[in-house]
Scaffold this active site. Sequence first.
Site, PDB file in Angstrom:
ATOM      1  N   GLU A 154       0.359   6.288  -2.994  1.00  0.00           N
ATOM      2  CA  GLU A 154       1.152   7.333  -2.351  1.00  0.00           C
ATOM      3  C   GLU A 154       2.641   6.965  -2.242  1.00  0.00           C
ATOM      4  O   GLU A 154       3.212   6.862  -1.155  1.00  0.00           O
ATOM      5  CB  GLU A 154       0.579   7.650  -0.966  1.00  0.00           C
ATOM      6  CG  GLU A 154      -0.815   8.233  -1.023  1.00  0.00           C
ATOM      7  CD  GLU A 154      -1.436   8.490   0.340  1.00  0.00           C
ATOM      8  OE1 GLU A 154      -2.495   9.133   0.387  1.00  0.00           O
ATOM      9  OE2 GLU A 154      -0.867   8.025   1.352  1.00  0.00           O
ATOM     10  N   GLU A 307      -8.139  11.249  -3.723  1.00  0.00           N
ATOM     11  CA  GLU A 307      -8.514  11.090  -2.317  1.00  0.00           C
ATOM     12  C   GLU A 307      -8.702  12.448  -1.661  1.00  0.00           C
ATOM     13  O   GLU A 307      -7.948  13.377  -1.897  1.00  0.00           O
ATOM     14  CB  GLU A 307      -7.428  10.356  -1.517  1.00  0.00           C
ATOM     15  CG  GLU A 307      -7.373   8.874  -1.668  1.00  0.00           C
ATOM     16  CD  GLU A 307      -6.386   8.249  -0.683  1.00  0.00           C
ATOM     17  OE1 GLU A 307      -6.170   8.834   0.412  1.00  0.00           O
ATOM     18  OE2 GLU A 307      -5.803   7.210  -1.008  1.00  0.00           O
TER      19      GLU A 307
END
Length: 663
Positions: A154, A307
């Site tokens: 991320e 995710e």
Amino acid sequence: MTARSITDRLGGLAFGGDYNPEQWDEPVWKEDDELMRRARVNLATMGVFSWALLEPEEGRYDFTWLDAHIERLHANGVAVDLATPTASPPPWFTLAHPDALAVQADGTRLVHGSRDTYCLASPAYRSAARRIASALAERYGDHPALALWHVHNEYGTLCWCDHAAAAFRVWLRARYGSLDALNDAWGTAFWSQRYTSWEQILPPRATQYHKNPGQTVDFHRFWGDEIIAAYCEQRDAIREHSDRPVTTNLMLPYDLRLNVWAFARELDVVSSDQYPDANGLDGAAHAAFYADRSRSLAGGRPWLLMEQGTSTVYDGDQVIGKEPGDVLRHSLGHIARGSEGALFFQWRQSRAGAETWHSAMLPHAGPDSRIFREVTQTGEAVAALGELAGSTVTAQVAVLDDPDAMWALEVDGLPSSRLDYHAPLVGAHRAVWDAGVTTDFAHPEHDLSGYRLVIAPSLFLLSDKGAENLRRYVEGGGTLLVQHAAGYVDDRMHARLGGYPAAPLREALGIRVEEHRPLRTEQRITLSDGSHGAVWSESLRTEGAETLAAYTHGMLTDSPALTRHRFGTGQGWYLSTHLDDADYADLLGRLLKEAGVEPELPGLPAGVEAVTRQAADGRRWHVLINHTEDTVPLPDPAHDLLTGTTAHELPPGGCAVLRGHGH
């Protein structure tokens, strides 16, 4: 090196998630093996936050524990998505390199104790990141368990430190070539900001009043490029030792730090994370928005949901649970829109640490729980959909999305702080989703000729190239809706002179905006067609366009609010206020009809999601998700991959994947 190569290696779509065995002991590992088989897990992400274990002191690596777990997973039929752990440097690194800690805009230097405690522009950090990526690739690059490389986690941490300042100046020299060009671009004649040496230039740190708009947007652009460069350094280090595809998980859709279009081009597989902010239809629409954006970034290539949470819904300052059945519905919603699988964070819910309460495939309650039963049901469903691997999704509608336009609305001194970037994109997508139509996202400079309808909800900044591209799109037969406050500035943040938006787009729309008139926070206005607006209004004149709705208040009474211009063989529509949701949905329903766009499966009621995936050989599948509490008859019964039988109806909350339906 694509997502299809991953599914080929797995023998079907991916199912699994982040696995952190270092948090547990051997009896738990044995249980994990059995429960992963039960849930049909075939891919586990390893090592995302393991730097302190992999490199316990600078330059000394310990891979013995990771060796054992990769071999154990491989023996259990689970492939590995191996991460570089660079999103969370260990304590020894920050003590040895305190200058590598991130500094906020107000000068506060952050300390170790969380994740993302680094400055991506720090030479020491970049060097350490390359070294550990290379060491991992040298050891595991051709391991038979390895299906995918997962760089970092991320990306999106920004910094305003001296390392960032030095890198920013290098970037500016490359972009502008001379101080004269930079001064012109930033308009530094205003407020005596003219620079006479590169060393005078700083990041847009905390200051007395408004920051320079050009400096602010360029700082975002710089970080967008710097993040990509940091990723590419690790990717290239990995490729020296491994031929497996390399990716990183983009955190969408609300991350303001990435140039997502440029970043996606560097990924072998576009992968991303999604966590909804609501339940029910709103949560399903959020998932669809996210999945459509990820697919669009992939540019026709398959992509992967890296995710999601089994029961994680971020509702303001609290995390609430998903509704029963959402594990399957949300997973299928992403697969319907092109994902080559459904992964989660994480496999087993942590018993300690900062994310103890983040949901997981195996919750604290253990396998005898609703969550794990739903995970097992979802794993069985994903395993039944292997024939979808490599198929794609085609859309007839596009919503325009430009990071520059997003960053432009982050600058100081705009006429209204309520000019939000993301909310109009979400609203446009939602209205089309509610109409049963699949949507792409596209950049204003992309080839748009394949779309029947293009929506530009939030283009405050619009480049000359983008404006000309939109003009050509309408002239060539497309239907374009441009919404308020569009094209007010060019890509240097210079205001458009002679009226808004940019001249080529004004030509296509047949209007000229002379004056913006933001509305007070609670003010709502009524237009002549009975629709209602808020946030913004504009004084505009038609220059060839016809007025479809006019203002009915104040100085704007009887002046155009909604216009349509027939230009070339297409139509350019302009909406100069922010309509209420219901009125906006009615407008887009009218535009879809005029553009000749039909729902994916006509005849289904509202609340039933339908998306088509198609293979290169012409095979098609319709993924149907019933978000209602009613049983829904199917217009044309067909074979359902999930049950292996012919489906005639969808039960409340039920799903189906119909093979060959609609041929």
